[in-house]
Design a protein around this motif. Structure first.
Motif, short mmCIF file in Angstrom:
data_model
loop_
_atom_site.label_atom_id
_atom_site.label_comp_id
_atom_site.label_asym_id
_atom_site.label_seq_id
_atom_site.Cartn_x
_atom_site.Cartn_y
_atom_site.Cartn_z
N LEU A 118 0.86 -1.17 0.00
CA LEU A 118 0.00 0.00 0.00
C LEU A 118 0.89 1.23 0.00
CD1 LEU A 118 -2.08 -2.17 0.86
CD2 LEU A 118 -3.13 -0.42 2.28
N ILE A 119 0.83 2.01 -1.05
CA ILE A 119 1.74 3.13 -1.24
C ILE A 119 0.97 4.44 -1.05
CG2 ILE A 119 3.28 4.29 -2.87
CD1 ILE A 119 3.74 1.56 -4.17
N LEU A 120 1.52 5.28 -0.19
CA LEU A 120 0.91 6.57 0.11
C LEU A 120 1.77 7.74 -0.33
CD1 LEU A 120 -0.33 5.79 3.75
CD2 LEU A 120 -1.59 5.54 1.62
N ASP A 121 3.01 7.47 -0.71
CA ASP A 121 3.91 8.55 -1.12
C ASP A 121 3.35 9.24 -2.37
OD1 ASP A 121 6.55 9.98 -1.24
OD2 ASP A 121 6.61 8.92 -3.16
N PRO A 122 3.10 10.56 -2.33
CA PRO A 122 2.45 11.24 -3.46
C PRO A 122 3.20 11.10 -4.78
CG PRO A 122 2.42 12.64 -1.50
CD PRO A 122 3.30 11.47 -1.19
N ALA A 123 4.54 11.20 -4.73
CA ALA A 123 5.31 11.13 -5.97
C ALA A 123 5.20 9.73 -6.60
CB ALA A 123 6.77 11.48 -5.72
N THR A 124 5.26 8.70 -5.77
CA THR A 124 5.16 7.34 -6.29
C THR A 124 3.77 7.06 -6.83
OG1 THR A 124 6.78 6.66 -4.63
CG2 THR A 124 5.58 4.92 -5.75
N VAL A 125 2.74 7.49 -6.11
CA VAL A 125 1.37 7.31 -6.58
C VAL A 125 1.17 8.04 -7.91
CG1 VAL A 125 -1.06 7.76 -6.08
CG2 VAL A 125 0.45 6.94 -4.27
N ALA A 126 1.71 9.26 -8.02
CA ALA A 126 1.57 10.02 -9.27
C ALA A 126 2.24 9.29 -10.43
CB ALA A 126 2.18 11.41 -9.10
N THR A 127 3.36 8.63 -10.19
CA THR A 127 4.03 7.87 -11.24
C THR A 127 3.17 6.69 -11.70
OG1 THR A 127 6.21 8.48 -10.38
CG2 THR A 127 6.10 6.53 -11.80
N ILE A 128 2.54 6.00 -10.75
CA ILE A 128 1.68 4.87 -11.09
C ILE A 128 0.47 5.36 -11.89
CG2 ILE A 128 0.20 3.05 -10.13
CD1 ILE A 128 2.17 2.94 -7.75
N VAL A 129 -0.11 6.49 -11.48
CA VAL A 129 -1.25 7.06 -12.20
C VAL A 129 -0.85 7.43 -13.63
CG1 VAL A 129 -2.84 9.02 -12.32
CG2 VAL A 129 -2.44 7.86 -10.14
N ALA A 130 0.33 8.03 -13.79
CA ALA A 130 0.79 8.42 -15.12
C ALA A 130 0.93 7.19 -16.03
CB ALA A 130 2.11 9.17 -15.03
N GLY A 131 1.44 6.08 -15.48
CA GLY A 131 1.54 4.86 -16.27
C GLY A 131 0.18 4.32 -16.66
N PHE A 132 -0.77 4.39 -15.75
CA PHE A 132 -2.12 3.93 -16.07
C PHE A 132 -2.73 4.79 -17.17
CE2 PHE A 132 -6.68 4.12 -15.72
CZ PHE A 132 -7.06 2.80 -15.58
N GLU A 133 -2.60 6.11 -17.06
CA GLU A 133 -3.18 7.00 -18.06
C GLU A 133 -2.57 6.76 -19.43
OE1 GLU A 133 -5.74 8.58 -17.65
OE2 GLU A 133 -5.94 9.26 -15.58
N ARG A 134 -1.28 6.48 -19.47
CA ARG A 134 -0.62 6.18 -20.75
C ARG A 134 -1.19 4.90 -21.36
NH1 ARG A 134 4.03 6.14 -18.87
NH2 ARG A 134 4.18 3.89 -18.54
N ASP A 135 -1.39 3.87 -20.53
CA ASP A 135 -1.95 2.62 -21.04
C ASP A 135 -3.43 2.79 -21.42
OD1 ASP A 135 0.45 1.32 -20.64
OD2 ASP A 135 -0.08 0.60 -18.64
N TRP A 136 -4.14 3.56 -20.63
CA TRP A 136 -5.56 3.79 -20.91
C TRP A 136 -5.76 4.47 -22.26
CZ3 TRP A 136 -9.97 2.13 -18.72
CH2 TRP A 136 -11.15 2.80 -19.00
N ALA A 137 -4.90 5.41 -22.58
CA ALA A 137 -5.02 6.13 -23.85
C ALA A 137 -4.79 5.20 -25.04
CB ALA A 137 -4.03 7.30 -23.89
N ARG A 138 -3.98 4.15 -24.87
CA ARG A 138 -3.70 3.22 -25.97
C ARG A 138 -4.72 2.09 -26.05
NH1 ARG A 138 1.47 3.33 -23.81
NH2 ARG A 138 1.30 1.15 -23.18
N ALA A 139 -5.46 1.87 -24.99
CA ALA A 139 -6.38 0.74 -24.93
C ALA A 139 -7.61 0.98 -25.80
CB ALA A 139 -6.78 0.47 -23.48
N GLU A 140 -8.31 -0.12 -26.10
CA GLU A 140 -9.47 -0.08 -27.00
C GLU A 140 -10.79 -0.11 -26.23
OE1 GLU A 140 -9.70 0.41 -30.15
OE2 GLU A 140 -7.54 0.50 -30.47
N ARG A 141 -11.73 0.74 -26.69
CA ARG A 141 -13.10 0.67 -26.18
C ARG A 141 -13.82 -0.51 -26.82
NH1 ARG A 141 -11.96 6.04 -27.24
NH2 ARG A 141 -12.21 7.49 -25.48
N VAL A 142 -14.76 -1.08 -26.09
CA VAL A 142 -15.55 -2.22 -26.59
C VAL A 142 -17.01 -1.97 -26.25
CG1 VAL A 142 -15.95 -4.70 -26.43
CG2 VAL A 142 -13.62 -3.81 -26.28
N ARG A 143 -17.90 -2.25 -27.20
CA ARG A 143 -19.35 -2.18 -26.96
C ARG A 143 -19.78 -3.52 -26.38
NH1 ARG A 143 -22.78 1.17 -29.65
NH2 ARG A 143 -24.34 -0.02 -28.44
#
Length: 323
Positions: free
Chosen positions: A227-252
């Motif tokens: 469980l990570i609470l450090d703001p800088a580390t959490v922000a890095t994880i969020v940035a990686g998620f957002e990068r993957d989310w932008a490349r991922a495909e929507r599905v109906r």
């Protein structure tokens, strides 16, 4: 940005005073006119090149400081080039040690970890509490296999969170398309306001709640979570998620209810092409973008050695599919 430190002077104050006295005397000084206290200053001027013997052994001549500066500058540039060359060669000389360090097995320990939860049941309970406490947004990246019953339990946890206005975004691998129960879960989840995308490439498992608490595996078998609470580390994880989310495909997902699932998105595309559907119709049926469908079709054409889409559909109907 702080100003760079000044360069050290070539000579000290006593040497500068002696140099100025020599200039006032016409730029030359006789040896016998130099007092004993001035000898250290004289030696310093000679070392710096600001004074040179006149060749007769009886006096010293002052040298233009610009010539001294050019000489020192040339020497410094030569030394700088030598050091730069050594710096460029240094990584190559350390390659064996770098390779040994990278290949050495090290325990996986998350950075800036505030709490470690041990045991899968304890991890599930802690995550359930974090989900219940979430107020704004939850991000989830789940690249692994879907265990029986996990999706149903997740839906019961997430539904109240969605109903109170929280946003939940989840990344899965395309294998989700192979499980009828997973398709039903995805359809119900998205109907309730959740968002699911598929990413057909490796990504890291992680969960982030309200962008202030992250949960990541602490060991490879997932028996410990960090469980990570450090703001800088959490922000890095969020940035990686957002990068993957932008490349991922929507599905109906609603359009997939009732269809026979196959192993991958490519399998579904191949099956629909074999029925004679066009690229656009396949994309509409599966709820994928035409760009994604086109990429899969390009791979299928190469696999079947088909020159046209018509030929590809004919070969797939005749051959029934290839591995």
């Amino acid at each position: 940005m702080a100003d760079p430190a000044p360069l050290p002077a070539p000579v000290d104050d006593r040497a500068r005073c002696l140099y100025l006295e020599i200039l006032e005397a016409g730029g030359r000084i006789a040896v016998d006119r130099i007092a004993d206290p001035q000898r250290p200053a004289l030696d310093e001027l000679l070392r710096a090149g600001l004074l040179i013997p006149d060749g007769l052994g009886g006096s010293y001549l002052a040298v233009d400081p610009r010539l001294v500066a050019e000489t020192l500058g040339t020497e410094m540039n030569t030394e700088a080039a030598r050091l730069l060359n050594r710096a460029e060669r240094l990584p190559g000389r350390l390659d064996p040690l770098i390779a040994a360090y990278e290949s050495h097995a090290r325990p996986i320990e998350p950075a800036s970890c505030d709490v470690q939860v041990i045991g899968r049941e304890q991890i599930r309970r802690r995550i359930a509490q974090l989900v219940a406490d979430c107020r704004e947004e939850a991000l989830t990246a789940q690249p692994g296999e879907l265990l029986p019953g996990v999706l149903e339990a997740s839906f019961h946890q997430e539904l109240p969170v969605l109903r109170r206005g929280c946003r939940i975004r989840t990344l899965y691998r395309p294998r989700l398309l192979a499980d009828p129960s997973a398709i039903r879960y995805a359809a119900a989840f998205t109907e309730a306001g959740g968002e699911i995308r598929l990413l057909d490439e490796p990504f890291q498992r992680a969960m982030v709640f309200d962008r202030c608490t992250a949960v990541v595996p602490a060991v490879e078998d997932h028996s410990r979570a960090a469980l990570i609470l450090d703001p800088a580390t959490v922000a890095t994880i969020v940035a990686g998620f957002e990068r993957d989310w932008a490349r991922a495909e929507r599905v109906r997902w609603d359009l997939l209810l009732g269809t026979a699932p196959t192993r991958t998105a490519a399998d579904q595309i191949a099956r629909l092409l074999a029925t004679g559907l066009t690229q656009r119709a396949v994309a509409t049926r599966l709820g994928l973008s035409e760009r994604t469908v086109a990429a899969h079709i390009a791979r299928l054409r190469e696999q079947y050695e088909a020159e046209t889409l018509f030929q590809l559909g004919w070969l797939m109907r005749e051959g029934g599919g290839r591995d």
